[in-house]
Design a protein around this motif. Structure first.
Motif, PDB file in Angstrom:
ATOM      1  N   VAL A 117       0.854  -1.189   0.000  1.00  0.00           N
ATOM      2  CA  VAL A 117       0.000   0.000   0.000  1.00  0.00           C
ATOM      3  C   VAL A 117       0.891   1.240   0.000  1.00  0.00           C
ATOM      4  CG1 VAL A 117      -1.740   1.295   1.278  1.00  0.00           C
ATOM      5  CG2 VAL A 117      -1.848  -1.214   1.203  1.00  0.00           C
ATOM      6  N   LEU A 118       0.700   2.093  -1.010  1.00  0.00           N
ATOM      7  CA  LEU A 118       1.477   3.324  -1.124  1.00  0.00           C
ATOM      8  C   LEU A 118       0.729   4.529  -0.586  1.00  0.00           C
ATOM      9  CD1 LEU A 118       2.842   2.758  -4.729  1.00  0.00           C
ATOM     10  CD2 LEU A 118       3.986   2.267  -2.559  1.00  0.00           C
ATOM     11  N   ASP A 119      -0.595   4.545  -0.764  1.00  0.00           N
ATOM     12  CA  ASP A 119      -1.408   5.684  -0.339  1.00  0.00           C
ATOM     13  C   ASP A 119      -2.864   5.229  -0.339  1.00  0.00           C
ATOM     14  OD1 ASP A 119      -2.023   8.257   0.466  1.00  0.00           O
ATOM     15  OD2 ASP A 119      -1.833   9.126  -1.534  1.00  0.00           O
ATOM     16  N   SER A 120      -3.701   5.981   0.341  1.00  0.00           N
ATOM     17  CA  SER A 120      -5.137   5.684   0.313  1.00  0.00           C
ATOM     18  C   SER A 120      -5.924   6.971   0.451  1.00  0.00           C
ATOM     19  CB  SER A 120      -5.525   4.700   1.419  1.00  0.00           C
ATOM     20  OG  SER A 120      -5.272   5.241   2.695  1.00  0.00           O
ATOM     21  N   THR A 121      -7.144   6.963  -0.086  1.00  0.00           N
ATOM     22  CA  THR A 121      -8.038   8.101   0.009  1.00  0.00           C
ATOM     23  C   THR A 121      -9.382   7.613   0.518  1.00  0.00           C
ATOM     24  OG1 THR A 121      -8.780   7.825  -2.276  1.00  0.00           O
ATOM     25  CG2 THR A 121      -6.948   9.341  -1.900  1.00  0.00           C
TER      26      THR A 121
ATOM     27  N   GLY B 189      -0.736  -1.632   8.036  1.00  0.00           N
ATOM     28  CA  GLY B 189       0.654  -1.665   7.609  1.00  0.00           C
ATOM     29  C   GLY B 189       0.763  -1.613   6.096  1.00  0.00           C
ATOM     30  N   PRO B 190       1.977  -1.350   5.605  1.00  0.00           N
ATOM     31  CA  PRO B 190       2.143  -1.128   4.173  1.00  0.00           C
ATOM     32  C   PRO B 190       2.264  -2.398   3.328  1.00  0.00           C
ATOM     33  CG  PRO B 190       4.211  -0.745   5.295  1.00  0.00           C
ATOM     34  CD  PRO B 190       3.185  -1.034   6.355  1.00  0.00           C
ATOM     35  N   LEU B 191       2.554  -3.559   3.920  1.00  0.00           N
ATOM     36  CA  LEU B 191       2.775  -4.762   3.118  1.00  0.00           C
ATOM     37  C   LEU B 191       1.895  -5.907   3.606  1.00  0.00           C
ATOM     38  CD1 LEU B 191       4.456  -5.860   0.750  1.00  0.00           C
ATOM     39  CD2 LEU B 191       6.115  -6.667   2.436  1.00  0.00           C
ATOM     40  N   HIS B 192       1.212  -6.554   2.660  1.00  0.00           N
ATOM     41  CA  HIS B 192       0.303  -7.664   2.955  1.00  0.00           C
ATOM     42  C   HIS B 192       0.661  -8.804   2.005  1.00  0.00           C
ATOM     43  CE1 HIS B 192      -2.277  -4.843   5.205  1.00  0.00           C
ATOM     44  NE2 HIS B 192      -1.758  -3.986   4.334  1.00  0.00           N
TER      45      HIS B 192
ATOM     46  N   ASP C 147     -10.136 -20.144  -4.472  1.00  0.00           N
ATOM     47  CA  ASP C 147     -10.596 -20.777  -3.237  1.00  0.00           C
ATOM     48  C   ASP C 147     -11.804 -20.098  -2.607  1.00  0.00           C
ATOM     49  OD1 ASP C 147      -9.432 -18.456  -2.323  1.00  0.00           O
ATOM     50  OD2 ASP C 147      -7.766 -19.443  -1.328  1.00  0.00           O
ATOM     51  N   GLY C 148     -12.265 -19.003  -3.165  1.00  0.00           N
ATOM     52  CA  GLY C 148     -13.444 -18.327  -2.639  1.00  0.00           C
ATOM     53  C   GLY C 148     -13.224 -17.563  -1.347  1.00  0.00           C
ATOM     54  N   VAL C 149     -11.970 -17.335  -0.993  1.00  0.00           N
ATOM     55  CA  VAL C 149     -11.651 -16.643   0.256  1.00  0.00           C
ATOM     56  C   VAL C 149     -11.199 -15.219  -0.047  1.00  0.00           C
ATOM     57  CG1 VAL C 149     -10.126 -16.621   2.269  1.00  0.00           C
ATOM     58  CG2 VAL C 149     -10.986 -18.794   1.379  1.00  0.00           C
ATOM     59  N   ASP C 150     -11.873 -14.235   0.562  1.00  0.00           N
ATOM     60  CA  ASP C 150     -11.442 -12.842   0.424  1.00  0.00           C
ATOM     61  C   ASP C 150     -10.226 -12.584   1.308  1.00  0.00           C
ATOM     62  OD1 ASP C 150     -13.246 -11.829  -1.428  1.00  0.00           O
ATOM     63  OD2 ASP C 150     -14.694 -11.220   0.085  1.00  0.00           O
ATOM     64  N   GLN C 151      -9.209 -11.984   0.718  1.00  0.00           N
ATOM     65  CA  GLN C 151      -8.079 -11.471   1.480  1.00  0.00           C
ATOM     66  C   GLN C 151      -8.388 -10.002   1.737  1.00  0.00           C
ATOM     67  OE1 GLN C 151      -5.650 -13.455   2.540  1.00  0.00           O
ATOM     68  NE2 GLN C 151      -6.547 -15.170   1.427  1.00  0.00           N
ATOM     69  N   ILE C 152      -8.323  -9.581   2.980  1.00  0.00           N
ATOM     70  CA  ILE C 152      -8.664  -8.211   3.331  1.00  0.00           C
ATOM     71  C   ILE C 152      -7.377  -7.426   3.559  1.00  0.00           C
ATOM     72  CG2 ILE C 152      -9.859  -6.727   4.980  1.00  0.00           C
ATOM     73  CD1 ILE C 152     -11.683  -9.176   5.560  1.00  0.00           C
ATOM     74  N   VAL C 153      -7.200  -6.394   2.753  1.00  0.00           N
ATOM     75  CA  VAL C 153      -6.038  -5.515   2.872  1.00  0.00           C
ATOM     76  C   VAL C 153      -6.541  -4.184   3.412  1.00  0.00           C
ATOM     77  CG1 VAL C 153      -4.235  -4.294   1.618  1.00  0.00           C
ATOM     78  CG2 VAL C 153      -4.793  -6.660   1.009  1.00  0.00           C
TER      79      VAL C 153
ATOM     80  N   PRO D 109     -10.567   3.052   3.846  1.00  0.00           N
ATOM     81  CA  PRO D 109     -10.739   2.124   2.723  1.00  0.00           C
ATOM     82  C   PRO D 109     -10.122   0.764   3.013  1.00  0.00           C
ATOM     83  CG  PRO D 109      -8.958   3.630   2.265  1.00  0.00           C
ATOM     84  CD  PRO D 109      -9.582   4.085   3.571  1.00  0.00           C
ATOM     85  N   ARG D 110     -10.685  -0.259   2.385  1.00  0.00           N
ATOM     86  CA  ARG D 110     -10.174  -1.633   2.459  1.00  0.00           C
ATOM     87  C   ARG D 110     -10.233  -2.244   1.077  1.00  0.00           C
ATOM     88  NH1 ARG D 110     -14.432  -2.332   5.883  1.00  0.00           N
ATOM     89  NH2 ARG D 110     -15.092  -4.058   4.605  1.00  0.00           N
ATOM     90  N   LEU D 111      -9.310  -3.159   0.814  1.00  0.00           N
ATOM     91  CA  LEU D 111      -9.346  -3.963  -0.402  1.00  0.00           C
ATOM     92  C   LEU D 111      -9.831  -5.354  -0.028  1.00  0.00           C
ATOM     93  CD1 LEU D 111      -5.830  -3.052  -1.766  1.00  0.00           C
ATOM     94  CD2 LEU D 111      -7.972  -2.406  -2.822  1.00  0.00           C
ATOM     95  N   LEU D 112     -10.836  -5.856  -0.721  1.00  0.00           N
ATOM     96  CA  LEU D 112     -11.277  -7.240  -0.595  1.00  0.00           C
ATOM     97  C   LEU D 112     -10.826  -7.920  -1.875  1.00  0.00           C
ATOM     98  CD1 LEU D 112     -14.914  -6.570   0.670  1.00  0.00           C
ATOM     99  CD2 LEU D 112     -12.834  -6.850   2.027  1.00  0.00           C
TER     100      LEU D 112
END
Length: 123
Positions: free
Chosen positions: A38-42, A76-79, A65-71, A46-49
């Protein structure tokens, strides 16, 4: 000796709403691991699914696999997460969601996350 490769899938890309990444041919690999930096967010929280998708031909896709990874940028900056048992091609499908704005309870339409996405592969 094992072979490995790390590919940059998205570089300095701002993701909003629903998205898919560029696909990557990975049939030679036995292991894969996604890295989302993650470099920046507005927007408001916000979250990424995100879900790993696979394809036999790079044109037709299904969820691995049908599993959402939540970022969550605030975590933190790395997932990272692994992908196992994949076919010939890999990509990510996802959605950027924002929390409800506290002042009026409406959804945050301006939620966005600027990312670098890497795919690390090993034979």
């Amino acid at each position: 000796m094992r072979q490995s490769l790390t590919a940059v899938i998205e570089r300095n890309t701002t993701l909003t709403g629903e998205f898919t990444t560029e696909p990557y041919e990975a049939a030679w690999a036995g292991e894969a691991r996604w890295f989302v930096r993650v470099l920046d967010s507005t927007g408001h929280s916000p979250r990424l699914l995100m879900r790993t998708q696979i394809s036999p031909d790079g044109l037709h896709w299904c969820d691995l696999d049908g599993v959402d990874q939540i970022v969550t940028p605030g975590d933190g900056p790395l997932h990272s997460w692994p992908a196992a048992g994949f076919g010939g091609w890999l990509r990510l499908r996802g959605t950027v969601v924002g929390e409800q704005a506290p002042e009026d309870g409406s959804r945050d339409e301006a939620a966005g996350v600027k990312v670098l996405i890497y795919l690390a592969l090993k034979a």
